[in-house]
Design a protein around this motif. Structure first.
Motif, PDB file in Angstrom:
ATOM      1  N   VAL A 198       0.861  -1.183   0.000  1.00 55.80           N
ATOM      2  CA  VAL A 198       0.000   0.000   0.000  1.00 55.80           C
ATOM      3  C   VAL A 198       0.895   1.229   0.000  1.00 55.80           C
ATOM      4  N   PHE A 258     -12.439  -1.276   3.613  1.00 56.58           N
ATOM      5  CA  PHE A 258     -11.374  -0.754   2.751  1.00 56.58           C
ATOM      6  C   PHE A 258     -10.357   0.036   3.568  1.00 56.58           C
ATOM      7  N   HIS A 259     -10.839   0.967   4.389  1.00 57.69           N
ATOM      8  CA  HIS A 259      -9.931   1.826   5.158  1.00 57.69           C
ATOM      9  C   HIS A 259      -9.208   1.052   6.261  1.00 57.69           C
ATOM     10  N   ARG A 312      -6.492  -1.225   4.504  1.00 57.49           N
ATOM     11  CA  ARG A 312      -5.465  -0.365   3.899  1.00 57.49           C
ATOM     12  C   ARG A 312      -4.526   0.182   4.976  1.00 57.49           C
ATOM     13  N   SER A 313      -5.082   0.496   6.139  1.00 57.62           N
ATOM     14  CA  SER A 313      -4.265   0.986   7.252  1.00 57.62           C
ATOM     15  C   SER A 313      -3.398  -0.123   7.837  1.00 57.62           C
ATOM     16  N   GLY A 352      -0.644  -0.796   5.322  1.00 63.83           N
ATOM     17  CA  GLY A 352       0.169   0.392   5.036  1.00 63.83           C
ATOM     18  C   GLY A 352       1.214   0.736   6.083  1.00 63.83           C
ATOM     19  N   ARG A 367      -9.660   3.662  10.134  1.00 63.30           N
ATOM     20  CA  ARG A 367      -8.235   3.880   9.860  1.00 63.30           C
ATOM     21  C   ARG A 367      -7.419   3.723  11.139  1.00 63.30           C
TER      22      ARG A 367
END
Length: 325
Positions: free
Chosen positions: A172, A211-212, A215-216, A219, A314
């Protein structure tokens, strides 16, 4: 004697994109810019993506195991013949003049470019509406110099070779990492503001939160590299905020059995991660104003809750990544 146009290589990494890959390829085959080379790299899809790609006259490369988008893009680059390299998304559709507009600044000497605004594919519902307005707000702020350029999709070949391509250790943020390295080397990135394209986005609040969150989680390496991962005292504050937010459903119960002060704490914690970001964050503030301008009062009223979900998921993703190590 007319000058021969430069070859453009379009690289599309994909993984389980049977729903959109066909339309994506067709939109790129219909581009006005020529000569155009299209390279699709299948990252070990388990659905019908390879079968669909095989129907088109494009260069098709496939992995036996999933390598990640950075590896796929780099692999495509190594097989590309173009002087200009354009990276496209498998879950997106591109208008006929997209490539032509995107590469025009590079033909005039710019090192890299990005298209704007980004539209939501099959927009229907509050979440897609929020995402599209958010993209539009980001585009407008970039236009007036109040938001930095965070991405690029078209590059001169020698520029990519100089900065070292995408970092394959990142799952990511590999695109933003590349852009930051370009900036540090002094390369110029131009935004093409009249070049919209359409991308698949989360449709429901559940998809949006998922999704968030993931992704966090994934990432973490990107955050560590660029000093965005909470450390020291900031980490303690971050964990404290997380605990306070997780306890949000408990505060109303405490009001009943203990003291009304818990109601103030409830609204204070919720306000800090819902209304307050809309007030101080330029992008969110402009998104809210756009909703009011379009008389989309339903979205305007829902925005505090949507922002809270986005910020919380997140933060929980970052917290989970801390625990996971």
């Amino acid at each position: 004697m007319s000058k021969v146009p430069l070859m453009v290589s379009v690289i599309i990494p994909c993984y389980n994109e049977e729903e959109t890959i066909g339309g994506c390829i067709e939109s790129l085959l219909a581009q006005s810019y020529k000569p155009l080379e299209i390279i699709v790299i299948d990252d070990a899809s388990t659905d019908k993506t390879p079968e669909i790609v095989g129907r088109y006259q494009v260069k098709f490369l496939r992995f036996d195991e999933n390598k990640g988008p950075a590896f796929a893009r780099n692999f495509g680059f190594k097989h590309a013949k173009g002087d200009i390299i354009v990276f496209c998304e498998a879950d997106a559709f591109y208008p006929p003049k997209y490539i032509e507009k995107l590469v025009t600044p590079l033909l005039k000497g710019t090192d890299a470019s990005i298209a704007c605004p980004r539209r939501v594919l099959n927009k229907k519902g509050l979440i897609p509406e929020y995402i599209e307005k958010r993209f539009y707000a980001a585009c407008e702020l970039t236009k007036i110099g109040k938001r930095p350029i965070m991405g690029a999709w078209a590059f001169r070949r020698e520029v990519l070779e100089d900065v070292g391509l995408f970092d394959e250790n990142l799952r990511v943020g590999e695109d933003r990492d590349l852009v930051e390295r370009l900036k540090r080397k002094g390369y110029k990135i131009e935004v093409v503001f009249d070049n919209e394209w359409h991308h698949k986005e989360p449709k429901t609040l559940k998809e949006f939160a998922k999704f968030h969150f993931w992704r966090s989680v994934v990432g973490k390496k990107f955050r560590e590299r660029w000093g965005l991962e909470p450390k020291g005292f900031k980490k303690l504050i971050f964990i404290g905020r997380d605990i306070a937010a997780i306890m949000l459903p408990i505060y109303p119960v405490l009001v009943i059995f203990h003291n009304i002060i818990w109601l103030l704490i409830f609204f204070g914690v919720f306000f800090a991660e819902s209304m307050f970001p809309i007030i101080y964050d330029r992008e969110l503030r402009l998104t809210f104003k756009l909703a009011l301008k379009d008389r989309d009062y339903k979205l305007a009223l829902a925005m505090p809750f949507i922002c809270w979900v986005e910020i919380r998921t997140r933060a929980l993703g970052i917290f989970y990544a801390m625990l996971k190590k």
